[in-house]
Design a protein around this motif. Sequence first.
Motif, PDB file in Angstrom:
ATOM      1  N   THR A 189       0.832  -1.208   0.000  1.00  0.00           N
ATOM      2  CA  THR A 189       0.000   0.000   0.000  1.00  0.00           C
ATOM      3  C   THR A 189       0.867   1.258   0.000  1.00  0.00           C
ATOM      4  N   SER A 190       2.011   1.223   0.664  1.00  0.00           N
ATOM      5  CA  SER A 190       2.916   2.372   0.613  1.00  0.00           C
ATOM      6  C   SER A 190       3.441   2.589  -0.798  1.00  0.00           C
ATOM      7  N   ALA A 198      -3.807   7.705  -9.331  1.00  0.00           N
ATOM      8  CA  ALA A 198      -5.144   7.842  -8.774  1.00  0.00           C
ATOM      9  C   ALA A 198      -5.459   6.755  -7.751  1.00  0.00           C
ATOM     10  N   TYR A 199      -4.943   5.552  -7.979  1.00  0.00           N
ATOM     11  CA  TYR A 199      -5.158   4.460  -7.033  1.00  0.00           C
ATOM     12  C   TYR A 199      -4.573   4.831  -5.673  1.00  0.00           C
ATOM     13  N   GLY A 200      -3.342   5.340  -5.673  1.00  0.00           N
ATOM     14  CA  GLY A 200      -2.715   5.750  -4.421  1.00  0.00           C
ATOM     15  C   GLY A 200      -3.417   6.920  -3.765  1.00  0.00           C
ATOM     16  N   MET A 201      -3.847   7.880  -4.587  1.00  0.00           N
ATOM     17  CA  MET A 201      -4.599   9.014  -4.044  1.00  0.00           C
ATOM     18  C   MET A 201      -5.883   8.535  -3.366  1.00  0.00           C
ATOM     19  N   GLY A 202      -6.508   7.520  -3.974  1.00  0.00           N
ATOM     20  CA  GLY A 202      -7.739   6.969  -3.410  1.00  0.00           C
ATOM     21  C   GLY A 202      -7.501   6.327  -2.057  1.00  0.00           C
ATOM     22  N   THR A 208      -8.048   8.813   5.401  1.00  0.00           N
ATOM     23  CA  THR A 208      -8.349  10.008   6.188  1.00  0.00           C
ATOM     24  C   THR A 208      -9.843  10.323   6.257  1.00  0.00           C
ATOM     25  N   HIS A 209     -10.550  10.164   5.136  1.00  0.00           N
ATOM     26  CA  HIS A 209     -11.928  10.655   5.086  1.00  0.00           C
ATOM     27  C   HIS A 209     -12.984   9.562   5.215  1.00  0.00           C
TER      28      HIS A 209
END
Length: 229
Positions: A189-190, A198-202, A208-209
């Motif tokens: 995941t890191s 985009a996958y990492g941003m997701g 967090t959210h």
Amino acid sequence: MSSKLQVLTPQNSQIIFIDQQPQMAFGVQSIDRQVLKNNVVGLAKAARTFNIPTTITTVETDSFSGNTFPELLAVAPDNDILERTSMNSWDDQNVRDALAKHAADGRKKIVVAGLWTEVCNTTFALSCMNDTDYEIYMVADASGGTSVDAHKYAMDRMVQAGVVPVTWQQVLLEWQRDWARKETYDAVTSLVKEHSGAYGMGIDYAVTHVHGGAERVKHGRRIGPNPAK
């Protein structure tokens, strides 16, 4: 059963990086070169995470091609670098010996990322398959050709000959396979957060959210809003 129906695993795979060097990258026109390097480094980190034996080979380093991408070498700082004169890596005995050593341990699925697709990758893949029972998994987005057509038709030619086309993230997730494998979960995941767009941003957003986790980095205060008067 065809062994190509067996998915890539950390036990049946090895990887070779072919001529990931600046002068070779200068000629690449089939993929954005920064994206290419990102994908190469991401793939190398995936190999490191799963302890995949890695071969790095170069061509005409001093006279033409330049040194291997430092970002790639930083991932595998202890790897030997196998220098060649031939455009076809299979013509070099050191390369053959490195691959054979790991194939003897059952690692006959050879993951390949190289420059250029239509020359160094194609000749290696065809020659290697002609002489051995190894399988070639060509990482299309960690390789590049001198034009879109050059890359495409080289990939087509290799696929017709039995090469399996893959992408770097596909290889990473095939090695992981199951998120219950916690020993590599955090590393994967890191890696995704750093190299998978985009996958990492997701993942960052979900942490967090959705799950209420902490942000990945410390930063300055968030100030405002303060509408102008």
